[in-house]
Design a protein around this motif. Structure first.
Motif, short mmCIF file in Angstrom:
data_model
loop_
_atom_site.label_atom_id
_atom_site.label_comp_id
_atom_site.label_asym_id
_atom_site.label_seq_id
_atom_site.Cartn_x
_atom_site.Cartn_y
_atom_site.Cartn_z
N ASP A 313 0.82 -1.20 0.00
CA ASP A 313 0.00 0.00 0.00
C ASP A 313 0.86 1.25 0.00
O ASP A 313 1.92 1.30 0.63
CB ASP A 313 -0.90 0.02 1.24
CG ASP A 313 -2.27 -0.55 0.93
OD1 ASP A 313 -2.49 -0.99 -0.21
OD2 ASP A 313 -3.14 -0.57 1.84
N LEU A 314 0.37 2.30 -0.70
CA LEU A 314 1.04 3.59 -0.70
C LEU A 314 0.60 4.37 0.53
O LEU A 314 -0.59 4.57 0.77
CB LEU A 314 0.71 4.36 -1.96
CG LEU A 314 1.33 5.77 -2.10
CD1 LEU A 314 2.85 5.68 -2.15
CD2 LEU A 314 0.79 6.46 -3.35
N VAL A 315 1.57 4.84 1.34
CA VAL A 315 1.28 5.59 2.57
C VAL A 315 1.72 7.03 2.36
O VAL A 315 2.87 7.29 1.97
CB VAL A 315 2.00 4.97 3.78
CG1 VAL A 315 1.70 5.77 5.05
CG2 VAL A 315 1.59 3.52 3.96
N ILE A 316 0.78 7.98 2.57
CA ILE A 316 1.04 9.42 2.42
C ILE A 316 0.52 10.12 3.66
O ILE A 316 -0.63 9.92 4.06
CB ILE A 316 0.36 9.98 1.16
CG1 ILE A 316 0.81 9.22 -0.09
CG2 ILE A 316 0.64 11.47 1.02
CD1 ILE A 316 0.06 9.62 -1.34
N LEU A 317 1.33 10.96 4.28
CA LEU A 317 0.90 11.68 5.47
C LEU A 317 0.34 13.05 5.15
O LEU A 317 -0.44 13.60 5.93
CB LEU A 317 2.07 11.81 6.46
CG LEU A 317 2.17 10.70 7.51
CD1 LEU A 317 2.41 9.34 6.85
CD2 LEU A 317 3.28 11.00 8.52
N ASP A 318 0.71 13.63 4.02
CA ASP A 318 0.19 14.94 3.64
C ASP A 318 -1.29 14.78 3.26
O ASP A 318 -1.64 14.08 2.31
CB ASP A 318 0.98 15.48 2.45
CG ASP A 318 0.58 16.92 2.11
OD1 ASP A 318 -0.38 17.42 2.74
OD2 ASP A 318 1.21 17.51 1.22
N GLU A 319 -2.15 15.46 4.02
CA GLU A 319 -3.60 15.27 3.84
C GLU A 319 -4.10 15.76 2.49
O GLU A 319 -5.12 15.29 2.00
CB GLU A 319 -4.36 15.96 4.97
CG GLU A 319 -4.13 15.28 6.31
CD GLU A 319 -5.12 15.75 7.36
OE1 GLU A 319 -6.15 16.34 6.98
OE2 GLU A 319 -4.86 15.51 8.54
N LYS A 320 -3.41 16.69 1.89
CA LYS A 320 -3.83 17.18 0.58
C LYS A 320 -3.60 16.14 -0.51
O LYS A 320 -4.28 16.16 -1.54
CB LYS A 320 -3.07 18.46 0.23
CG LYS A 320 -3.42 19.63 1.14
CD LYS A 320 -2.65 20.87 0.72
CE LYS A 320 -2.99 22.05 1.63
NZ LYS A 320 -2.23 23.27 1.27
#
Length: 720
Positions: A313-320
């Motif tokens: 899975d791709l994990v991104i912390l930037d909510e945008k």
């Protein structure tokens, strides 16, 4: 905290707790990662610049729930929400999506955070649910509100309801309050994530001996396996099964699969690890020496971190830049003795093509106890084909009555808003769900009515021809001479034409026959009636010629009455010419008179012109009747004034009766009425005028002679 070796803090499910802790951690710029549901308040960077939320975005949750509702044809749904910001956002999304797909809100109940002050509301809420026709409800709210709702469910029994909720809501809506045996059904929307390799084996083998520092694990072991332990130099477990495992526990106590929150923790740990790794690489590339970073130094790297976890899975912390979540749809199977199993019954993916976003296995869903059928949740039953929806006043759009389609309109689907009118050449069947082709209909020779009228026309025309033959055969006899044989010939020929012109009205009409019908009818009848008028005037002038004066004698000798025929006919031809010039008759169809038939007929074009033609004929007929009536008592052996009077009386009676009957008739009956009037009026003239003469010529030949005339003359004088 400054002396701690920690570089980040994980906070739990409660957004309120995370916000309170976040305020404190912000003083030290300490990174905070939350693994609870995505919260809109925590997303405000101005308030919580050091806080990072692990879950994916829930922007498709409303679409996912409404898609499931539409799949099961539910359109009457209750809403249970709290007044926190997340609930207000999701409820506006739900309302918009429901309105777009014509799903109505049966009622909306706000879950209070203070149960003891809202006892009246809960009682009203219970009454509202039990009396509503809605069987499907959406629950969404924060933890504090939902805890109060579980206490409420423990007090009242409500059966056969379907509850749609998120996995976070399901944590607080305890299964025991839904009664063992599946009195209720809840379908849970949880974020989809792949399985973590080796996780189940790890959980299966875990025990307090391997993790003595885990207080919660020890507590679970004591409560679940009736163990006891003593603390001396080391912890000793007593009375425990040697092979005790968390796998033995029922699903409502401990679930072996990785939960959504656990998966977020898993990603949070990897996010911090990846961040520290990138930061150390950056330092090494800069000065060649890696230094243990301080927590505040992690922020620039955490904000930009993107990576694929071991599960892919791709994990991104930037909510945008966060991805939209896919949703597993989970149903609880509740076996006897509370053994609960969560079964994935569907998946919603916002990345799939429209119309293929939802996949569901209906046969895997455990519905309420005592039923295997999908529950209904509609305000009104669907309208079948042949009916349309009629909204109920002051109620939602989903509440309606079903009313049959009007005549010649159909609806060939369910819940149609409007009926569709059939084309002119088609008609609606009895069920009003299909348009059928109309059968062409007209006054045909092959049908009984057309056959009878055609036979009558031919018989009367033949009879008239026979009478004409008799008059020609006996043209030198006194009775033929006395009745102006030239006018008699013209009248008989015009009557033959009158009878034959009725055949133009029978058979399939076309543009030529439509014009010929009315023009021929008007002209030949004018010839016939004007001939009767000429005969009547001739009789009057014959008796007036015996009086002194040359004018009347000259009129009689010169044959002036005979000029009435061309003059009157010319006037009628002029009227017909004007009719053809202004608005001539044309081919038309009538789809209203006979169900399932399209009647082909001739439209009169200008009704005014048609009635002018009839009015002109009526005027001639009334003039003939008046003159004949005044001359009815004139003495003569062969005076036909009485017969002319009676013939005009019959003629006028027929056409006066024709007008109301013609207007009340429809379709081909209207044509039949006109044909019958033509035949009846023509037959009246034939019989009334010529029947007595033929009787004398053929049966009383002794009276049709000079001797008969002399024998009858004294009788006439005696009467005078």
């Amino acid at each position: 905290m400054r002396e701690s070796n920690s570089v980040a803090v994980l906070t739990g499910i409660s957004a309120i707790t995370s916000a309170q802790i976040g305020t404190l951690l912000e003083l030290y710029k300490f990174p905070q990662l939350t693994f609870g549901p995505l919260d809109r308040v925590l997303s405000e960077q101005s308030k919580f610049p050091s806080l990072y939320q692990m879950p994916q975005k829930d922007t498709s949750l409303a679409i996912a729930m409404v898609s499931l509702i539409l799949h099961f044809s539910w359109n009457w749904v209750g809403l249970l929400i709290s007044l926190d910001e997340n609930s207000l956002w999701i409820i506006s999304e739900l309302r918009e999506e429901m309105a777009k797909n014509r799903v109505c809100v049966a009622f909306e109940h706000v879950i209070s955070s203070n149960m003891f002050m809202e006892v009246t509301n809960y009682i009203r809420f219970h009454h509202q649910i039990n009396n509503s026709s809605a069987n499907v409800f959406i629950i969404y709210g924060d933890n504090e509100h939902l805890q109060n709702l579980t206490l409420y469910f423990g007090q009242f029994l409500m059966t056969g309801k379907v509850w749609l909720m998120t996995s976070q809501s399901e944590l607080f809506i305890s299964r025991r309050y839904f009664m063992l045996g599946s009195f209720h059904v809840h379908l849970i929307f949880s974020h989809h994530h792949p399985d973590i390799s080796g996780f189940k084996n790890y959980v299966r083998e875990v025990n307090p001996s391997k993790h003595p520092e885990d207080f919660y694990l020890a507590r679970l072991w004591v409560l679940s396996f009736n163990c006891s332990y003593s603390e001396s130099d080391c912890v000793t477990w007593e009375n425990c099964p040697q092979d005790a495992s968390l796998e033995w526990l029922p699903g409502h106590i401990f679930e072996m699969a990785m939960s959504e929150e656990s998966y977020n923790i898993y990603n949070a740990v990897y996010a911090v690890a990846h961040t520290i790794h990138k930061m150390l690489l950056h330092q090494t590339e800069g000065n060649g020496k890696g230094i243990v970073p301080s927590p505040a130094q992690l922020h620039p790297f955490l904000k930009k971190i993107q990576f694929h976890n071991p599960a892919g899975d791709l994990v991104i912390l930037d909510e945008k830049e966060k991805l939209e979540a896919e949703y597993d749809i989970v149903n609880n199977w509740n076996f006897p003795e509370g053994l609960e199993v969560k079964v994935k019954v569907g998946l919603f993916s916002p990345y799939a093509l429209h119309g293929h976003q939802l996949s569901i296995s209906e046969d895997m869903i455990e519905w309420a106890i005592g039923t295997t059928e999908t529950p209904y949740s509609v305000c009104s039953e669907s309208c079948d084909s042949g009916f349309r929806k009629s909204p109920q006043e002051e109620k939602a759009a989903c509440c309606f009555d079903c009313i049959p389609c009007p005549e010649n309109e159909i609806s060939n689907g369910t819940d149609m808003e409007q009926c569709v009118k059939c084309p002119e050449h088609q008609y609606a069947n009895t069920e009003r769900n299909q348009c059928l082709l109309r059968v062409a209909s007209f006054l045909a020779y092959g049908e009984p009515l057309g056959m009878v009228l055609a036979c009558m026309a031919l018989c009367f025309s033949t009879l008239t021809a026979a009478v004409l033959g008799v008059f020609v055969r006996y043209q030198d006899t006194p009775i033929v001479k006395a009745n102006n044989r030239a006018l008699s010939y013209i009248l008989l020929i015009s009557l033959i034409c009158c009878f034959l012109c009725s055949l133009l009205f029978i058979g399939r009409p076309n543009t030529v026959t439509c014009i010929l019908q009315q023009i021929t009818f008007g002209v030949v009848f004018t010839v016939g009636v004007s001939t009767v008028l000429a005969k009547t005037l001739t009789v009057v002038l014959a008796f007036k010629a015996t009086s002194p004066g040359r004018t009347i004698r000259w009129l009689l000798v010169s044959g002036a009455p005979n000029f009435i025929i061309p003059i009157c006919t010319l006037l009628q031809v002029t009227l017909c010419g004007i009719w053809l010039g202004i608005s001539p008759p044309f081919l038309d169809t009538d789809v209203h008179s006979e169900h399932g038939h399209i009647i082909i007929l001739c439209n009169k074009g200008s009704l005014t012109a048609f009635y002018c033609v009839l009015g002109y004929l009526g005027t001639l007929a009334m003039a003939s009747f008046t003159v004949a009536f005044l001359a009815r008592n004139l003495p003569d052996t062969f005076n036909e004034a009485k017969f002319l009077t009676f013939s005009m009386l019959v003629f006028c009676s027929v056409w006066l009766t024709f007008l109301p009957v013609y207007h009340s008739a429809k379709g081909k009956v209207m044509v039949a009425v006109e044909v019958f009037s033509i035949l009846a009026s023509s037959a009246g003239l034939l019989c009334c005028i010529f029947a007595p003469k033929c009787y004398i010529i053929l049966l009383k030949s002794d009276r049709n002679s000079l001797r008969g005339f002399r024998n009858k003359a004294p009788k006439q004088k005696n009467k005078i």
